[in-house]
Design a protein around this motif. Sequence first.
Motif, PDB file in Angstrom:
ATOM      1  N   ILE A 231     -77.021  54.347 -40.035  1.00 32.40           N
ATOM      2  CA  ILE A 231     -77.829  53.410 -40.272  1.00 32.40           C
ATOM      3  C   ILE A 231     -79.003  54.046 -41.112  1.00 32.40           C
ATOM      4  CG2 ILE A 231     -79.415  51.747 -39.301  1.00 32.40           C
ATOM      5  CD1 ILE A 231     -77.327  51.430 -36.969  1.00 32.40           C
ATOM      6  N   GLU A 232     -79.372  55.153 -40.764  1.00 32.95           N
ATOM      7  CA  GLU A 232     -80.608  55.794 -41.192  1.00 32.95           C
ATOM      8  C   GLU A 232     -80.301  56.131 -42.921  1.00 32.95           C
ATOM      9  OE1 GLU A 232     -81.789  59.088 -39.714  1.00 32.95           O
ATOM     10  OE2 GLU A 232     -82.475  58.051 -37.748  1.00 32.95           O
ATOM     11  N   ALA A 233     -78.784  56.399 -43.314  1.00 34.73           N
ATOM     12  CA  ALA A 233     -78.326  57.061 -44.381  1.00 34.73           C
ATOM     13  C   ALA A 233     -78.190  55.842 -45.265  1.00 34.73           C
ATOM     14  CB  ALA A 233     -77.125  57.949 -44.371  1.00 34.73           C
ATOM     15  N   ARG A 234     -77.649  54.654 -44.793  1.00 33.44           N
ATOM     16  CA  ARG A 234     -76.980  53.815 -45.538  1.00 33.44           C
ATOM     17  C   ARG A 234     -78.116  53.190 -46.636  1.00 33.44           C
ATOM     18  NH1 ARG A 234     -75.281  50.515 -41.790  1.00 33.44           N
ATOM     19  NH2 ARG A 234     -73.388  51.965 -41.546  1.00 33.44           N
ATOM     20  N   GLY A 235     -77.677  53.181 -47.947  1.00 29.64           N
ATOM     21  CA  GLY A 235     -78.592  52.420 -49.007  1.00 29.64           C
ATOM     22  C   GLY A 235     -79.698  53.262 -49.265  1.00 29.64           C
ATOM     23  N   ALA A 236     -79.925  54.604 -48.891  1.00 29.70           N
ATOM     24  CA  ALA A 236     -81.180  55.270 -49.298  1.00 29.70           C
ATOM     25  C   ALA A 236     -81.121  55.592 -50.686  1.00 29.70           C
ATOM     26  CB  ALA A 236     -80.849  56.711 -48.291  1.00 29.70           C
ATOM     27  N   LEU A 237     -79.896  55.722 -51.318  1.00 27.51           N
ATOM     28  CA  LEU A 237     -80.151  55.972 -52.772  1.00 27.51           C
ATOM     29  C   LEU A 237     -79.543  54.568 -53.712  1.00 27.51           C
ATOM     30  CD1 LEU A 237     -78.850  59.570 -53.016  1.00 27.51           C
ATOM     31  CD2 LEU A 237     -81.052  58.736 -53.380  1.00 27.51           C
ATOM     32  N   SER A 238     -79.713  53.728 -52.939  1.00 24.73           N
ATOM     33  CA  SER A 238     -79.475  52.224 -53.647  1.00 24.73           C
ATOM     34  C   SER A 238     -80.575  51.917 -54.661  1.00 24.73           C
ATOM     35  CB  SER A 238     -79.570  51.012 -52.742  1.00 24.73           C
ATOM     36  OG  SER A 238     -80.879  50.803 -52.160  1.00 24.73           O
ATOM     37  N   LEU A 239     -80.387  51.001 -55.448  1.00 27.05           N
ATOM     38  CA  LEU A 239     -81.322  50.471 -56.566  1.00 27.05           C
ATOM     39  C   LEU A 239     -82.682  50.344 -56.113  1.00 27.05           C
ATOM     40  CD1 LEU A 239     -81.539  49.909 -59.590  1.00 27.05           C
ATOM     41  CD2 LEU A 239     -80.954  47.588 -58.969  1.00 27.05           C
ATOM     42  N   ASP A 240     -82.902  49.776 -54.930  1.00 25.02           N
ATOM     43  CA  ASP A 240     -84.136  49.586 -54.449  1.00 25.02           C
ATOM     44  C   ASP A 240     -84.813  50.674 -53.762  1.00 25.02           C
ATOM     45  OD1 ASP A 240     -83.921  46.805 -55.164  1.00 25.02           O
ATOM     46  OD2 ASP A 240     -83.251  46.129 -53.106  1.00 25.02           O
TER      47      ASP A 240
ATOM     48  N   ALA B  33     -84.919  55.152 -59.462  1.00 27.66           N
ATOM     49  CA  ALA B  33     -83.892  54.048 -59.449  1.00 27.66           C
ATOM     50  C   ALA B  33     -83.380  53.817 -60.994  1.00 27.66           C
ATOM     51  CB  ALA B  33     -84.468  52.941 -59.091  1.00 27.66           C
ATOM     52  N   GLN B  34     -84.245  53.943 -62.156  1.00 25.70           N
ATOM     53  CA  GLN B  34     -84.025  53.763 -63.359  1.00 25.70           C
ATOM     54  C   GLN B  34     -82.778  54.447 -63.588  1.00 25.70           C
ATOM     55  OE1 GLN B  34     -86.501  55.605 -62.350  1.00 25.70           O
ATOM     56  NE2 GLN B  34     -86.694  57.218 -63.549  1.00 25.70           N
ATOM     57  N   THR B  35     -82.317  55.479 -62.928  1.00 24.34           N
ATOM     58  CA  THR B  35     -81.110  56.376 -63.301  1.00 24.34           C
ATOM     59  C   THR B  35     -80.020  55.447 -63.137  1.00 24.34           C
ATOM     60  OG1 THR B  35     -82.199  58.372 -62.616  1.00 24.34           O
ATOM     61  CG2 THR B  35     -79.684  58.297 -62.634  1.00 24.34           C
ATOM     62  N   TRP B  36     -79.788  54.430 -62.333  1.00 21.52           N
ATOM     63  CA  TRP B  36     -78.661  53.311 -62.105  1.00 21.52           C
ATOM     64  C   TRP B  36     -78.684  52.464 -63.307  1.00 21.52           C
ATOM     65  CZ3 TRP B  36     -75.362  54.805 -59.185  1.00 21.52           C
ATOM     66  CH2 TRP B  36     -75.576  55.288 -57.735  1.00 21.52           C
TER      67      TRP B  36
ATOM     68  N   SER C  40     -75.154  54.891 -50.993  1.00 23.82           N
ATOM     69  CA  SER C  40     -75.264  53.503 -52.085  1.00 23.82           C
ATOM     70  C   SER C  40     -75.238  52.413 -51.456  1.00 23.82           C
ATOM     71  CB  SER C  40     -73.979  54.096 -52.958  1.00 23.82           C
ATOM     72  OG  SER C  40     -73.929  55.204 -53.844  1.00 23.82           O
ATOM     73  N   GLY C  41     -74.726  52.250 -49.969  1.00 24.26           N
ATOM     74  CA  GLY C  41     -74.814  51.225 -49.563  1.00 24.26           C
ATOM     75  C   GLY C  41     -73.581  50.727 -48.694  1.00 24.26           C
ATOM     76  N   ALA C  42     -72.619  51.617 -48.733  1.00 18.12           N
ATOM     77  CA  ALA C  42     -71.385  51.334 -48.056  1.00 18.12           C
ATOM     78  C   ALA C  42     -71.698  51.284 -46.621  1.00 18.12           C
ATOM     79  CB  ALA C  42     -70.248  52.232 -48.532  1.00 18.12           C
ATOM     80  N   THR C  43     -70.758  50.361 -45.949  1.00 16.71           N
ATOM     81  CA  THR C  43     -70.706  50.341 -44.323  1.00 16.71           C
ATOM     82  C   THR C  43     -69.535  51.204 -43.874  1.00 16.71           C
ATOM     83  OG1 THR C  43     -71.880  48.126 -44.313  1.00 16.71           O
ATOM     84  CG2 THR C  43     -70.536  48.789 -42.270  1.00 16.71           C
ATOM     85  N   ALA C  44     -68.477  50.830 -44.902  1.00 16.26           N
ATOM     86  CA  ALA C  44     -66.992  51.705 -44.653  1.00 16.26           C
ATOM     87  C   ALA C  44     -66.633  52.225 -45.744  1.00 16.26           C
ATOM     88  CB  ALA C  44     -66.202  50.615 -44.182  1.00 16.26           C
ATOM     89  N   VAL C  45     -65.763  53.253 -45.576  1.00 11.73           N
ATOM     90  CA  VAL C  45     -65.305  54.080 -46.809  1.00 11.73           C
ATOM     91  C   VAL C  45     -63.775  53.998 -46.684  1.00 11.73           C
ATOM     92  CG1 VAL C  45     -65.320  56.397 -48.007  1.00 11.73           C
ATOM     93  CG2 VAL C  45     -67.254  55.450 -46.923  1.00 11.73           C
ATOM     94  N   GLN C  46     -62.941  53.536 -47.604  1.00 14.05           N
ATOM     95  CA  GLN C  46     -61.590  53.536 -47.478  1.00 14.05           C
ATOM     96  C   GLN C  46     -60.891  54.862 -48.277  1.00 14.05           C
ATOM     97  OE1 GLN C  46     -59.794  49.838 -48.645  1.00 14.05           O
ATOM     98  NE2 GLN C  46     -60.670  48.640 -47.194  1.00 14.05           N
ATOM     99  N   VAL C  47     -59.926  55.412 -47.770  1.00 11.32           N
ATOM    100  CA  VAL C  47     -59.336  56.544 -48.244  1.00 11.32           C
ATOM    101  C   VAL C  47     -57.810  56.207 -48.111  1.00 11.32           C
ATOM    102  CG1 VAL C  47     -58.984  58.995 -47.744  1.00 11.32           C
ATOM    103  CG2 VAL C  47     -60.999  58.051 -47.141  1.00 11.32           C
TER     104      VAL C  47
ATOM    105  N   MET D 142     -72.355  49.337 -55.724  1.00  8.71           N
ATOM    106  CA  MET D 142     -72.809  49.209 -54.350  1.00  8.71           C
ATOM    107  C   MET D 142     -74.312  49.381 -54.274  1.00  8.71           C
ATOM    108  SD  MET D 142     -69.813  50.841 -51.900  1.00  8.71           S
ATOM    109  CE  MET D 142     -70.080  52.696 -52.604  1.00  8.71           C
ATOM    110  N   ALA D 143     -74.909  50.297 -55.090  1.00  3.88           N
ATOM    111  CA  ALA D 143     -76.287  50.546 -55.171  1.00  3.88           C
ATOM    112  C   ALA D 143     -76.676  49.305 -55.943  1.00  3.88           C
ATOM    113  CB  ALA D 143     -76.456  51.797 -56.043  1.00  3.88           C
ATOM    114  N   MET D 144     -76.470  48.678 -56.743  1.00  5.44           N
ATOM    115  CA  MET D 144     -76.955  47.256 -57.431  1.00  5.44           C
ATOM    116  C   MET D 144     -76.997  46.337 -56.308  1.00  5.44           C
ATOM    117  SD  MET D 144     -75.759  45.677 -60.746  1.00  5.44           S
ATOM    118  CE  MET D 144     -73.928  45.628 -60.245  1.00  5.44           C
ATOM    119  N   LEU D 145     -75.707  46.129 -55.572  1.00  4.29           N
ATOM    120  CA  LEU D 145     -75.650  44.998 -54.849  1.00  4.29           C
ATOM    121  C   LEU D 145     -76.640  44.916 -53.557  1.00  4.29           C
ATOM    122  CD1 LEU D 145     -71.825  44.337 -55.330  1.00  4.29           C
ATOM    123  CD2 LEU D 145     -73.876  42.910 -56.065  1.00  4.29           C
ATOM    124  N   PHE D 146     -76.703  46.520 -52.868  1.00  3.85           N
ATOM    125  CA  PHE D 146     -77.351  46.708 -51.513  1.00  3.85           C
ATOM    126  C   PHE D 146     -78.514  45.851 -51.289  1.00  3.85           C
ATOM    127  CE2 PHE D 146     -79.864  49.300 -48.490  1.00  3.85           C
ATOM    128  CZ  PHE D 146     -78.977  49.015 -47.429  1.00  3.85           C
TER     129      PHE D 146
END
Length: 336
Positions: A300-309, A314-317, A261-268, A232-236
């Motif tokens: 909305i603020e949190a989504r993708g905050a730790l994505s690749l971009d 980010a090099q950790t990914w 990482s970029g998720a809009t929803a989280v399945q459990v 998800m971090a890569m695709l965000f």
Amino acid sequence: MTDLTTRWLGLDLHSPLVVGASPLTDDLDALKACVDAGAGAVVMHSLFEEQLIAEQMAAHRFIDSRINTDAEARSFFPESEVFAMGSSSYLKRLEQLQSSLDVPVIASLNGISPGGWTQHARELEDAGASAIELNLYDLATDPSDTATTLEQRQLEVVGSVVEQVSIPVSIKLSPFYSALPAFVAGVEAAGARGLVLFNRFYQPTMDLDELELSREVVLSTSAELPVRLHAMAMLFNRTTLEMAASGGVHTGDDAAKAILSGATAVQVVSALLAEGPSALARITDEMNQRLTTMGYTSLIEARGALSLDNAPNAQTWERLNYARLLQGWQSSGRTS
């Protein structure tokens, strides 16, 4: 507190936590309890391509049997099992859930090849499905079946299902694509609206005492989550498809990581099978507390905050980090 409302597949959800496809679909009381505990949506278990093909074959057998029947024998009908429909009970269940639950209900199809079975997607829409989750898993066993032909076949399935309906279609993938961003681009071009990353497989194991294969249900653990986070971090920001994490979410921190990482929803699923519907309330509270502590007022603020971009490191990914991690572990082992 953090505003947990989200928009997934064009659907307004009061929570990003979604009951994933599982046997819970068959227990209405359990699903109601999950909704009361905070579930934002419910995904039904899959209706398989094989079931739908069997339904079509049953219809053909019924028609063929009438050809050789005496025209005067008007009261003759084949045994009821001949035309038992594979989708009828599923459609009735879908209608029941839609009328009984106050959250969107997503139907699920599981298929690997283009064919007439995809027309059943329209039946799911007519029965009230808010969206369709198309589960792709094609195990290559033929040496002549290349990755290119396999992926092209899957994209044809996606396009075929999307053509049948006006409701959103989300694609549930396995983690086994060698070039995931390229395949996702194909999924997007085929008209899908979202991604579910990733499917979990109940692989057969061996019973050495009986010398036979057996299947066992092994619930996920949080250790399975990182492969989802990485994808998800890569695709965000590299796809317009809305992403849902699936597999390895057992705590509020797990869910928060998926959002970051970029998720809009989280399945459990596994947490619910292990603990019951109360797991959703616990995960919701833990996620809310974590995101609030981090200073986020909304998803909305949190989504993708730790994505690749967006991640500060980010090099950790990236792959190079694997070598660095091993070097650090070896150094630590020598000094301990």
